[in-house]
Design an enzyme around this catalytic site. Structure first.
Site, short mmCIF file in Angstrom:
data_model
loop_
_atom_site.label_atom_id
_atom_site.label_comp_id
_atom_site.label_asym_id
_atom_site.label_seq_id
_atom_site.Cartn_x
_atom_site.Cartn_y
_atom_site.Cartn_z
N CYS A 160 70.87 64.04 50.21
CA CYS A 160 71.70 64.56 49.12
C CYS A 160 72.20 65.98 49.36
O CYS A 160 73.12 66.43 48.70
CB CYS A 160 70.94 64.53 47.80
N HIS B 80 77.50 60.44 42.12
CA HIS B 80 76.74 61.18 43.14
C HIS B 80 76.94 60.57 44.52
O HIS B 80 76.07 59.88 45.03
CB HIS B 80 75.27 61.19 42.74
N CYS C 83 68.20 68.62 44.18
CA CYS C 83 67.05 68.00 44.84
C CYS C 83 67.58 67.09 45.94
O CYS C 83 68.72 66.66 45.93
CB CYS C 83 66.21 67.22 43.83
#
Length: 464
Positions: free
Chosen positions: A126, A420, A450
């Site tokens: 991520c 996302h 995160c």
């Protein structure tokens, strides 16, 4: 009971070999680098992204490189320099497809940067989109480059279906059979279940060490900090309302560039926003990861989407040469790590680490962009910053970090409402933080997220 849960969170955050406390007391990668050298100033000059498009049970209209080109070309067109004057290209991407190995290089060539343009793809789950900016930032800061194109791209709808190990072994056995009898024997070993593929994205979102998927880690920290289902749903509702407001008021103009598919269809906005949702509708959704009693649902989780984002970074020398006007200066960055099962708490580590190093208080940060992987995860971070035991024992503070005003956090919504695309989100966080600060007349902000696998990234910026 609540105190016991918080103590468990503190113990788990301190448990790895490279503990959270070590991470926030100068042992993270960028902490020592920053302390060792003042470096050259680095500026974010411009940036843009595609609309984020929901994955709809089939491959979307754009591959990762398609997306990178869709927003990269118009962004480069509005610059006073030619594409081949860039020093290098850095692109974050997690789910690289077979036809686009090293998508940074493929994108650079398709964007007309010339055969001599170097390009590298970075991958830290991520955090990949933020990593591209950080790598560009540190490269320019060190005097090794002056002008870099840093981005992130992801087409999660193109995540592959993977053959099961049993099926792969069968195909291998059949392919090496030399006689008719051997091939017949191999065929006898074929089983119907071998035809059922493994969803690559599902495995990619599952931590190989803890065997918890990302939603389950959100359930863990939500439980540790007492985040209720109602609170998570209320946060999700606010995310959709804020994004809808931003779209209706033109706050994303210039940041979001329309994309045109090969069939001529125009995509001009983030299509995951649900302005008509309500607490009632969200409450009707079933838990996805911990049935039947969990609190993480499809409605209070980030959406699976496709999208790309780019940022132009420059030194003062490049600004003077090309007469560039900066949007913001990148001040510092931080990467932290902790137990993968509580990966969602990582933003508290890296953000606090930057602030301690820069001698900044909570009141010194005007605006926050904290990636909305899950509503429970965002709320757990906020709760951790208000928990004295966690702040003392994990973050190394003298007391509580304190309350972050929700009016300073994700003011235009986030991943719950817009999606996302994992290789892109960190890039979008940084770009939108800058644009939102400039719109609101603010000075200093932190973008943080995160990262699956138990890591986190943060970046401190000031409006130029």
């Amino acid at each position: 009971m609540a105190q016991a849960r918080k103590s468990a969170a503190t113990a788990k955050a301190k448990s790895p070999t490279r503990t959270a406390r070590k991470t926030t007391t100068g042992r993270s990668r960028n902490a020592n680098q920053t302390a060792a050298s003042s470096g050259r100033p680095v500026y974010l000059i411009d940036g843009a992204r595609t609309p984020f498009l929901r994955a709809r049970s089939k491959p979307g209209p754009f591959t990762p490189v398609d997306l990178a080109v869709q927003c990269g070309r118009p962004l480069l067109t509005r610059q006073p320099f030619s594409p081949d004057e860039l020093d290098t290209v850095i692109l974050g991407c997690v789910n690289v497809i077979a036809d686009e190995m090293n998508p940074a290089r493929v994108a650079a060539l398709r964007l007309g940067m010339g055969a001599a343009m170097t390009a590298l793809t970075v991958q830290i789950n991520c955090g990949s989109g933020m990593q591209s900016i950080d790598t560009a930032f540190r490269t320019i800061e060190a005097g090794k480059a002056d002008l870099i194109f840093a981005g992130g791209t992801e087409a999660l709808s193109h995540a592959p279906l993977v053959l099961r190990k049993q099926a792969v072994e069968w195909f291998s056995h059949f392919a090496t059979a030399k006689t008719a009898w051997e091939r017949t024997a191999a065929l006898a070993g074929l089983r119907p279940e071998m035809a059922k593929p493994v969803i690559g994205l599902e495995r990619g979102l599952t931590d190989p060490i803890t065997e918890l998927n990302m939603g389950q880690t959100a359930e863990v920290i939500g439980h540790l900090f007492g985040i209720t289902r109602e609170a998570a749903d209320a946060y999700a509702l606010q995310s959709h309302q804020r994004l809808a407001r931003a779209q209706n008021n033109g706050f994303l103009k210039g940041e979001v560039i329309p994309a045109v598919a090969r069939d001529g269809v125009l995509y001009d906005h983030d299509d995951g926003v649900r302005p008509d949702t309500s607490m009632g509708k969200l409450a009707n959704l079933s838990p996805v990861f911990e049935k039947p009693y969990g609190s993480v649902t499809a409605g209070n989780s980030s959406q699976i989407t496709d999208g790309a984002c780019w940022a132009v970074l420059a030194s003062e020398q490049a600004m003077k040469k090309h007469r560039l006007t900066p949007l913001a200066r990148i001040i510092d960055s931080e990467w932290s790590a902790l137990d993968p099962s509580i990966m969602g708490l990582a933003p508290t580590l890296c953000s606090t680490g930057i602030m301690k190093r820069r001698d900044l208080s909570r009141e010194d940060i005007d605006l926050w962009e904290l990636n909305e992987a899950f509503a429970a995860q965002v709320l757990a971070c906020l709760a951790a910053w208000e928990d004295e035991e966690y702040c003392r024992n994990v973050l190394g503070l003298d007391g509580v970090f304190g309350h972050i005003d929700r009016d300073r956090l994700n003011v235009d919504g986030g991943a719950i409402s817009l999606g996302h695309p994992v290789g892109t989100s960190g890039n979008r966080l940084v770009l939108h933080l800058v644009n939102a600060m400039r719109r609101l007349g603010l000075k200093r902000g932190i973008a943080t997220e995160c990262i699956g696998g138990g890591q986190g990234g943060a970046m401190l910026l000031e409006v130029a």
